[in-house]
Design a protein around this motif. Sequence first.
Motif, PDB file in Angstrom:
ATOM      1  N   VAL A   1      -7.646  -4.490  29.467  1.00 16.65           N
ATOM      2  CA  VAL A   1      -8.115  -4.705  28.105  1.00 16.65           C
ATOM      3  C   VAL A   1      -8.094  -6.199  27.771  1.00 16.65           C
ATOM      4  O   VAL A   1      -9.062  -6.737  27.225  1.00 16.65           O
ATOM      5  CB  VAL A   1      -7.259  -3.899  27.101  1.00 16.65           C
ATOM      6  CG1 VAL A   1      -7.547  -4.313  25.672  1.00 16.65           C
ATOM      7  CG2 VAL A   1      -7.480  -2.406  27.288  1.00 16.65           C
ATOM      8  N   GLU A   2      -7.005  -6.860  28.109  1.00 16.90           N
ATOM      9  CA  GLU A   2      -6.879  -8.287  27.818  1.00 16.90           C
ATOM     10  C   GLU A   2      -7.917  -9.105  28.576  1.00 16.90           C
ATOM     11  O   GLU A   2      -8.471 -10.072  28.038  1.00 16.90           O
ATOM     12  CB  GLU A   2      -5.460  -8.757  28.121  1.00 16.90           C
ATOM     13  CG  GLU A   2      -4.453  -8.178  27.142  1.00 16.90           C
ATOM     14  CD  GLU A   2      -3.008  -8.344  27.562  1.00 16.90           C
ATOM     15  OE1 GLU A   2      -2.749  -8.848  28.688  1.00 16.90           O
ATOM     16  OE2 GLU A   2      -2.127  -7.965  26.772  1.00 16.90           O
ATOM     17  N   ASP A   3      -8.216  -8.723  29.797  1.00 19.34           N
ATOM     18  CA  ASP A   3      -9.251  -9.413  30.571  1.00 19.34           C
ATOM     19  C   ASP A   3     -10.608  -9.285  29.880  1.00 19.34           C
ATOM     20  O   ASP A   3     -11.355 -10.268  29.759  1.00 19.34           O
ATOM     21  CB  ASP A   3      -9.310  -8.839  31.992  1.00 19.34           C
ATOM     22  CG  ASP A   3     -10.342  -9.547  32.849  1.00 19.34           C
ATOM     23  OD1 ASP A   3     -10.223 -10.774  33.051  1.00 19.34           O
ATOM     24  OD2 ASP A   3     -11.284  -8.862  33.308  1.00 19.34           O
ATOM     25  N   SER A   4     -10.915  -8.101  29.398  1.00 20.36           N
ATOM     26  CA  SER A   4     -12.184  -7.885  28.699  1.00 20.36           C
ATOM     27  C   SER A   4     -12.249  -8.695  27.403  1.00 20.36           C
ATOM     28  O   SER A   4     -13.286  -9.273  27.069  1.00 20.36           O
ATOM     29  CB  SER A   4     -12.381  -6.405  28.384  1.00 20.36           C
ATOM     30  OG  SER A   4     -12.511  -5.666  29.564  1.00 20.36           O
ATOM     31  N   ILE A   5     -11.152  -8.727  26.669  1.00 15.82           N
ATOM     32  CA  ILE A   5     -11.105  -9.501  25.433  1.00 15.82           C
ATOM     33  C   ILE A   5     -11.316 -10.980  25.736  1.00 15.82           C
ATOM     34  O   ILE A   5     -12.094 -11.666  25.060  1.00 15.82           O
ATOM     35  CB  ILE A   5      -9.767  -9.283  24.693  1.00 15.82           C
ATOM     36  CG1 ILE A   5      -9.673  -7.845  24.193  1.00 15.82           C
ATOM     37  CG2 ILE A   5      -9.602 -10.285  23.543  1.00 15.82           C
ATOM     38  CD1 ILE A   5      -8.275  -7.441  23.758  1.00 15.82           C
ATOM     39  N   GLN A   6     -10.630 -11.483  26.755  1.00 14.36           N
ATOM     40  CA  GLN A   6     -10.762 -12.899  27.108  1.00 14.36           C
ATOM     41  C   GLN A   6     -12.194 -13.232  27.529  1.00 14.36           C
ATOM     42  O   GLN A   6     -12.725 -14.280  27.175  1.00 14.36           O
ATOM     43  CB  GLN A   6      -9.781 -13.278  28.225  1.00 14.36           C
ATOM     44  CG  GLN A   6      -9.681 -14.770  28.455  1.00 14.36           C
ATOM     45  CD  GLN A   6      -9.148 -15.513  27.236  1.00 14.36           C
ATOM     46  OE1 GLN A   6      -8.058 -15.238  26.754  1.00 14.36           O
ATOM     47  NE2 GLN A   6      -9.928 -16.442  26.707  1.00 14.36           N
TER      48      GLN A   6
END
Length: 146
Positions: free
Chosen positions: A31-36
């Motif tokens: 999720v954090e990778d997608s947000i970044q």
Amino acid sequence: RTVVETKNSKLLLHTLKAPQLENTGEMYSMVEDSIQKAKNLCDRHGCKFILSVYPLGHQVNDKEWVPGRYMYIPQGAEISDRTVEELNRFCKKNGIAFFNPFPDFRGYKGSELLYYKHNGHWTPAGQRLMADSLSKFIEEYLNKGE
């Protein structure tokens, strides 16, 4: 039709204290990778980026989304904010604006329900609350000059 009405016992586990989800580190990492990546895309194009979360009825109080919540949430289950807290931590660490309307929803004192009884979507009162909360956040965000 099947997406909305299909029971999935794991769908909302991230909102509960127990049982714990397996592989939460991997889940948050993805999720954090997608947000970044979304933030980086906005940066490249000169766009502002705000990550927004929103509460589901069972995360607001014990009156919202009843009885619909019991298709997904066991009665008496304790709510956890760990996903919201993790996303907030990630955003602070990475300089991402984070909009969290949970306090506004939990502090709501109106007489109208914010969520439909059998459907987890906002009622007109819930939509107004979200719009007012988001509008205030965006105004403050823009006034900061971020």
